[in-house]
Design a protein around this motif. Structure first.
Motif, short mmCIF file in Angstrom:
data_model
loop_
_atom_site.label_atom_id
_atom_site.label_comp_id
_atom_site.label_asym_id
_atom_site.label_seq_id
_atom_site.Cartn_x
_atom_site.Cartn_y
_atom_site.Cartn_z
N SER A 24 -6.33 29.63 -9.53
CA SER A 24 -7.15 30.82 -9.72
C SER A 24 -7.40 31.42 -8.35
CB SER A 24 -8.49 30.48 -10.36
OG SER A 24 -8.36 29.44 -11.30
N GLN A 69 -5.10 33.10 -14.67
CA GLN A 69 -4.84 31.82 -14.01
C GLN A 69 -3.35 31.50 -14.08
OE1 GLN A 69 -7.58 29.20 -16.09
NE2 GLN A 69 -8.91 29.13 -14.29
N LYS A 108 -8.27 30.63 -18.47
CA LYS A 108 -8.76 32.01 -18.34
C LYS A 108 -7.58 32.95 -18.08
CE LYS A 108 -12.89 29.99 -17.71
NZ LYS A 108 -13.77 29.79 -18.84
N LYS A 109 -7.83 34.21 -18.39
CA LYS A 109 -6.82 35.24 -18.13
C LYS A 109 -6.50 35.28 -16.65
CE LYS A 109 -8.03 39.63 -18.82
NZ LYS A 109 -8.55 40.74 -19.63
N ASP A 167 -14.43 34.67 -21.71
CA ASP A 167 -13.27 34.65 -20.81
C ASP A 167 -12.37 33.45 -21.02
OD1 ASP A 167 -15.23 33.03 -19.88
OD2 ASP A 167 -15.00 33.56 -17.77
N THR A 168 -12.71 32.56 -21.95
CA THR A 168 -11.80 31.47 -22.30
C THR A 168 -10.78 32.00 -23.31
OG1 THR A 168 -13.37 29.69 -21.90
CG2 THR A 168 -11.60 29.23 -23.44
#
Lengths: 152, 201
Positions: A42, A59, A56-57, A26-27
């Protein structure tokens, strides 16, 4: 060094490799530069942006007055913002081996300097930047976008 | 172009030009920049009012523009208006390729020398992250080669003894024999395919 002559060792090596892949899955990139008051949001949580932090996706990157932030994604896409900016990477797919490629960036307000990475090179049609009034398509290149805080 | 359209277009052009030359004037727009290598790509801007294709350096369009309404600006103008964003741009990534002896994870003597350059590049960066991707030639079984590629990548990770590298900022993977630098048939020994590619970001 792993010993591949023993079946159990091979299994262990595969598990370790898979585990490492999951931990990083997820990075999508890292924050490289920060100036002034910049935060990473987030959901309900907001933390100060610091160089070296993983992104991350989904954010949201926010910058205040006289602030800026620079990000490098895993496919070498480079995004950098000026002050009073709100930016998020809403979708990110970077698995050329599995033919999964895609990048969707949302610029709600502020300014963005974009430099294409591998995703735009391999599949340009899968890259888009959304602003409140437009959809920007990329054909392998470098550009800037400005979005007025109160689009009319 | 009829007179009315021409008049409206002229009016738009003047207001856009005014807007882009007055500091602090609120507007939303996209401007295409030349790439670092001098080439120029293309950007397509689509709004509810139409689509514009930008293909010249420093050509721009408002994000609400009608089709055909683009403008030209200058490098100086962009350097002023986007000074913060341009200054915040990360340093460009640097790529290295290291080569291996046949059938194992031993670097060639030349690549052992090259390793120091990778360490140096990592050291010049405040917050580096790197990817290490292992590759093989097509000699042998594809699954064994996937493992061999991984073994090579891990070997490079071990040799890059840099205090800045952590489990989080190093991505290790193997493409085995699926991503050849030099295309060959199956079961062909090719030194240039026995490699690890490293990107330092």
């Amino acid at each position: 060094m792993f010993n591949y002559t023993k079946p159990w060792a091979l299994g262990l090596a595969l598990c370790l490799a898979a585990g490492a892949a999951i931990a990083q899955e997820d990075t999508i990139g890292f924050i490289k530069t920060v100036k002034g008051n910049a935060t990473v949001v987030s959901g309900e949580q907001s933390v100060p942006a610091v160089p070296g932090a993983a992104l991350k996706k989904g954010q949201v990157l926010k910058t205040g007055r006289d602030a800026s932030i620079g990000v490098m994604l895993k496919d070498n896409t480079m995004l950098s913002t000026g002050a009073h900016t709100e930016l998020a990477v809403d979708d990110y797919q970077y698995a050329p081996g599995q033919e999964r490629l895609g990048l969707v960036i949302r610029l709600a307000k502020g300014s963005l300097h974009y430099i294409s990475g591998v995703i735009a090179k391999l599949r340009p049609e899968s890259v888009s930047i959304k602003t409140p009034t437009s959809l920007i398509g990329v054909r392998g290149t470098e550009f800037v976008v400005s979005v007025d805080g109160d689009p009319s | 172009m009829n007179r009315l359209v021409s008049h409206r277009f002229g009016h738009w052009l003047r207001s856009a030009a005014l807007c882009l030359t007055l500091a602090g004037c609120a507007s939303s727009y996209v401007v295409l920049l030349p790439n670092a290598d001098g080439t120029v790509g293309k950007v397509q801007v689509t709004s509810a009012n139409g689509t514009n294709l930008l293909e010249r350096p420093f050509q721009g369009a408002l994000t609400s523009a009608n089709a055909g309404q683009t403008f030209e600006t200058t490098r100086e103008r962009i350097q002023t208006d986007f000074a913060d964003a341009l200054a915040a741009s990360p340093r460009k990534p640097v790529r290295f390729v290291l080569y291996f002896e046949a059938g194992g994870a031993t670097l060639t003597p030349e690549s052992q020398q090259e390793l120091a350059k990778v360490v140096d590049e990592i050291a010049t960066r405040k917050v580096p992250d790197i990817s290490i991707t292992g590759h093989t030639d097509t000699e042998g079984d594809a699954n064994a080669n996937l493992q061999l590629g991984l073994e090579r990548a891990h070997q490079v990770r071990t040799l890059l003894a840099s205090p800045q590298l952590t489990a989080e900022n190093v991505a290790i993977e193997s493409h085995g024999e699926k991503n050849l630098l030099v295309p060959t048939a199956d079961n062909v020994a090719e030194p240039r395919n026995r490699r690890v590619e490293i990107t330092v970001r």
